[in-house]
Design a protein around this motif. Structure first.
Motif, PDB file in Angstrom:
ATOM      1  N   MET A 272      -7.319  -0.253   1.006  1.00 23.92           N
ATOM      2  CA  MET A 272      -7.530   1.346   2.084  1.00 23.92           C
ATOM      3  C   MET A 272      -7.163   2.504   1.076  1.00 23.92           C
TER       4      MET A 272
ATOM      5  N   SER B 178       1.707  -4.679  -6.684  1.00 27.42           N
ATOM      6  CA  SER B 178       1.102  -3.907  -5.662  1.00 27.42           C
ATOM      7  C   SER B 178       0.669  -2.669  -5.588  1.00 27.42           C
TER       8      SER B 178
ATOM      9  N   ARG C 118      -6.437  -6.515  -8.542  1.00 30.33           N
ATOM     10  CA  ARG C 118      -5.659  -7.704  -9.268  1.00 30.33           C
ATOM     11  C   ARG C 118      -5.818  -8.337 -10.355  1.00 30.33           C
ATOM     12  N   ASP C 119      -7.421  -8.461  -9.992  1.00 25.84           N
ATOM     13  CA  ASP C 119      -7.938  -9.704 -11.240  1.00 25.84           C
ATOM     14  C   ASP C 119      -7.660  -9.214 -12.432  1.00 25.84           C
TER      15      ASP C 119
ATOM     16  N   GLU D 218      -5.695 -23.050 -10.841  1.00 29.14           N
ATOM     17  CA  GLU D 218      -6.947 -22.737 -10.128  1.00 29.14           C
ATOM     18  C   GLU D 218      -7.386 -23.591  -8.866  1.00 29.14           C
TER      19      GLU D 218
ATOM     20  N   ALA E 267      -7.843 -22.627  -0.989  1.00 28.22           N
ATOM     21  CA  ALA E 267      -7.762 -21.814   0.381  1.00 28.22           C
ATOM     22  C   ALA E 267      -8.796 -20.974   0.217  1.00 28.22           C
ATOM     23  N   GLU E 268      -9.231 -20.801  -0.265  1.00 20.84           N
ATOM     24  CA  GLU E 268     -10.927 -20.550   0.280  1.00 20.84           C
ATOM     25  C   GLU E 268     -11.816 -21.471   1.051  1.00 20.84           C
TER      26      GLU E 268
ATOM     27  N   GLN F 258     -10.138 -21.933   3.962  1.00 22.18           N
ATOM     28  CA  GLN F 258     -10.555 -20.148   4.987  1.00 22.18           C
ATOM     29  C   GLN F 258     -12.584 -19.808   5.575  1.00 22.18           C
TER      30      GLN F 258
ATOM     31  N   GLN G 122     -12.293 -22.588   8.072  1.00 18.11           N
ATOM     32  CA  GLN G 122     -11.465 -21.864   9.816  1.00 18.11           C
ATOM     33  C   GLN G 122     -12.148 -20.584  10.324  1.00 18.11           C
TER      34      GLN G 122
ATOM     35  N   MET H 286     -14.322 -16.944  -9.153  1.00 20.39           N
ATOM     36  CA  MET H 286     -13.354 -17.304  -8.081  1.00 20.39           C
ATOM     37  C   MET H 286     -13.356 -15.553  -7.015  1.00 20.39           C
ATOM     38  N   SER H 287     -13.934 -15.041  -5.727  1.00 19.56           N
ATOM     39  CA  SER H 287     -13.663 -13.980  -6.225  1.00 19.56           C
ATOM     40  C   SER H 287     -12.674 -13.891  -5.564  1.00 19.56           C
ATOM     41  N   GLU H 288     -11.834 -12.441  -5.724  1.00 17.20           N
ATOM     42  CA  GLU H 288     -10.095 -11.653  -5.148  1.00 17.20           C
ATOM     43  C   GLU H 288     -10.290 -12.357  -3.705  1.00 17.20           C
ATOM     44  N   MET H 289      -8.891 -12.781  -4.042  1.00 16.57           N
ATOM     45  CA  MET H 289      -8.351 -12.989  -2.337  1.00 16.57           C
ATOM     46  C   MET H 289      -8.240 -11.686  -1.540  1.00 16.57           C
ATOM     47  N   LYS H 290      -8.286 -11.665  -0.548  1.00 11.89           N
ATOM     48  CA  LYS H 290      -8.459 -10.387   0.411  1.00 11.89           C
ATOM     49  C   LYS H 290      -6.801  -9.850   0.661  1.00 11.89           C
ATOM     50  N   LEU H 291      -6.769  -8.843   0.493  1.00  6.67           N
ATOM     51  CA  LEU H 291      -5.870  -7.956   0.873  1.00  6.67           C
ATOM     52  C   LEU H 291      -5.059  -7.382   2.253  1.00  6.67           C
TER      53      LEU H 291
ATOM     54  N   GLU I  77      -1.895  -5.316   4.320  1.00  7.35           N
ATOM     55  CA  GLU I  77      -1.073  -4.981   4.537  1.00  7.35           C
ATOM     56  C   GLU I  77       0.466  -5.474   5.039  1.00  7.35           C
TER      57      GLU I  77
ATOM     58  N   SER J 123       2.875  -4.260   0.012  1.00 11.38           N
ATOM     59  CA  SER J 123       1.305  -5.718  -0.013  1.00 11.38           C
ATOM     60  C   SER J 123       1.215  -6.476  -0.507  1.00 11.38           C
ATOM     61  N   LEU J 124       0.208  -7.891  -0.265  1.00 18.25           N
ATOM     62  CA  LEU J 124      -0.256  -8.628  -1.071  1.00 18.25           C
ATOM     63  C   LEU J 124      -1.804  -9.236  -0.149  1.00 18.25           C
ATOM     64  N   HIS J 125      -1.687 -10.433  -1.943  1.00 19.72           N
ATOM     65  CA  HIS J 125      -3.413 -10.967  -1.527  1.00 19.72           C
ATOM     66  C   HIS J 125      -2.990 -12.613  -0.476  1.00 19.72           C
TER      67      HIS J 125
ATOM     68  N   SER K 181      -5.398 -15.378   1.079  1.00 21.45           N
ATOM     69  CA  SER K 181      -6.747 -15.883   1.399  1.00 21.45           C
ATOM     70  C   SER K 181      -6.887 -16.118   3.281  1.00 21.45           C
ATOM     71  N   ASP K 182      -6.416 -16.129   3.556  1.00 22.53           N
ATOM     72  CA  ASP K 182      -6.111 -16.392   5.500  1.00 22.53           C
ATOM     73  C   ASP K 182      -5.181 -15.379   6.047  1.00 22.53           C
TER      74      ASP K 182
ATOM     75  N   MET L 187      -2.229 -17.737   5.736  1.00 22.60           N
ATOM     76  CA  MET L 187      -1.283 -17.403   4.173  1.00 22.60           C
ATOM     77  C   MET L 187      -0.783 -16.194   3.810  1.00 22.60           C
TER      78      MET L 187
ATOM     79  N   ALA M 250      -6.446  -4.451   4.673  1.00 25.93           N
ATOM     80  CA  ALA M 250      -6.771  -3.547   4.199  1.00 25.93           C
ATOM     81  C   ALA M 250      -7.406  -3.027   4.568  1.00 25.93           C
TER      82      ALA M 250
END
Ligand SMILES: [Fe+2]
Ligand SMILES: [Fe+2]
Lengths: 324, 93
Positions: free
Chosen positions: A1, A96, A105-106, A305, A311-312, A315, A318, B1-6, B8, B24-26, B28-29, B32, B55
């Motif tokens: 956001m 951040s 970030r990528d 990697e 982790a993905e 997720q 889950q 691989m896609s970026e992990m979620k952001l 807050e 904030s930080l990234h 995967s769940d 974490m 976020a």
């Protein structure tokens, strides 16, 4: 956001008016926040400066990480681990904050790993002896503090806030380094010599950390006007010299600059000319450790990697379980 | 691989205070995100409780509408006790 800028100003003001209003806000010492209107150049300047800063924190772990397994005592090892962990945290705070300007970030990681992004030249110097860990804490973190304290008042809110957090953590870094130097300077002749050599290695590169001299600094003037920066490179460098010389004298160590002397009239130290060619060479990638540093970051990324993949997948599993 | 979620991150410094946004930080769940938030934002006992929120789940007001949204509160001085003059003799009010 946070990551979208508001470029479509609904107020239908002319950009010139927006620019004037923006400058007026800065002049009133108002903080600029992520979704506020800002000139593209302001955004770009911040992304450049902040991402370089974040990369420096991350790469900055390497010269010190070099000594974690060889620290001379368990106490020193725990201190060094805590310090290096702090630097990782600093990198994350600033990354951040940078992402609030609309980069991912990528993208930032990619720019570092492909060598497109710059980071502080100081981290391309080696740390061959334990005393270098003392010199790094004392001088490199000392210079970083000089630079970061005024950034706590930077006009961009998220940057200023991350700097406040970082500055709270930095002073332990400098003190533990100075303490290492103190112990060595008061030790055997060989230990004192080791401290002196480390000071010789890091003095000039530490002065270069403040960047090119004001007459050659292309970004300074606009950054000062936008209050991204509060002091010029030369002003900060001079403050650092004036603060550090007495600290060296206190330990009986000699600053490796034969032209260094106290100037009664100006109330500050005069110093010798910095070797700007060396600075340019290191920035361009030809410092003693540039390749090694970049390779270490690439390896860390590639070797991690499988963790990111795991982790993905975890997720996704889950999510499936929740859906079932 | 896609970026992990952001995510807050919000931290309560000590009991009795509100949770406050710290950065904030990234991750995967959410689990974490919590663990990372502890390591990144509370290395020196800065908190006793952490909230993490994706976020993209946050809806924010538009800064360009700041004046339309918040200025109307400005001329409603009668919402403040100082708007009402009181005779000197009246106490405890
Ligand atoms: Fe740092
Ligand atoms: Fe530091």
């Amino acid at each position: 956001m946070y990551s979208q800028g508001l470029k479509d100003a609904e107020g239908q003001l002319e950009p010139a008016e927006l620019m004037a209003e923006f400058q007026a806000r800065i002049d009133r010492e108002e903080k600029i926040e992520p979704r506020d209107w800002m000139p593209e150049a302001y955004r770009k300047t911040l992304i450049r400066q902040m991402s370089q800063h974040a990369h420096s924190e991350i790469v900055g772990q390497l010269p010190e990480g070099n000594w974690i397994t060889r620290a001379p005592s368990l106490k020193r090892k725990m201190i060094l681990l805590a310090k290096v962990q702090d630097e990782a945290g600093h990198g994350l705070y600033i990354y951040s904050a940078t992402e609030t300007l609309g980069v991912t970030r990528d993208q930032l990681t990619d720019e570092l790993l492909t060598g497109k992004a710059k980071y502080s030249s100081i981290f391309n110097y080696p740390t061959p002896s334990w005393a270098d860990i003392g010199a790094v804490g004392w001088l490199v973190d000392g210079a970083a503090i000089m630079n970061q304290v005024p950034l706590c008042r930077s006009s961009y809110g998220p940057y200023a806030r991350s700097m406040i957090r970082i500055c709270k953590e930095e002073s332990f870094h400098q003190r533990q380094g100075y303490e290492i130097m103190t112990v060595l300077a008061r030790g055997t002749a060989a230990q004192k010599d080791m401290a002196q050599r480390a000071l010789n290695r890091f003095w000039w590169p530490a002065l270069m950390m403040f960047g090119p001299s004001d007459k050659d600094s292309k970004h300074s003037e606009q950054s000062m006007k936008w209050k991204i920066k509060r002091f010029t490179n030369d002003e900060l460098r001079q403050k650092f010299i004036d603060a550090t010389v007495p600290q060296a004298e206190h330990l009986g160590l000699t600053i490796p600059d034969p032209e260094l002397r106290w100037n009664e009239e100006t109330g500050q130290y005069d110093h010798g000319e910095i070797n700007w060619q060396e600075f340019i060479d290191v920035i361009k990638g030809n410092g003693p450790c540039n390749k090694e540093r970049l390779q270490a970051r690439i390896n860390a990324h590639e070797e991690g990697e499988w963790v990111r993949e795991a982790a993905e997948v975890y997720q996704q599993k889950q999510n499936q379980e929740e859906a079932a | 691989m896609s970026e992990m979620k952001l995510y807050e991150v919000f931290i309560r410094a000590k009991s009795g205070l509100n949770h406050r946004h710290v950065g904030s930080l990234h991750a995967s769940d959410p689990q974490m995100a919590l663990l990372n938030a502890r390591d990144v934002y509370t290395r020196r006992k800065e908190g006793v409780s952490i909230w993490v929120v994706e976020a993209e789940q946050i809806t924010a007001s538009n800064p360009a509408q700041e004046h339309e949204w918040f200025d109307p509160a400005e001329d409603k001085v009668y919402r403040h006790p100082t708007f009402y003059p009181l005779d000197k003799e009246v106490e405890n009010m």
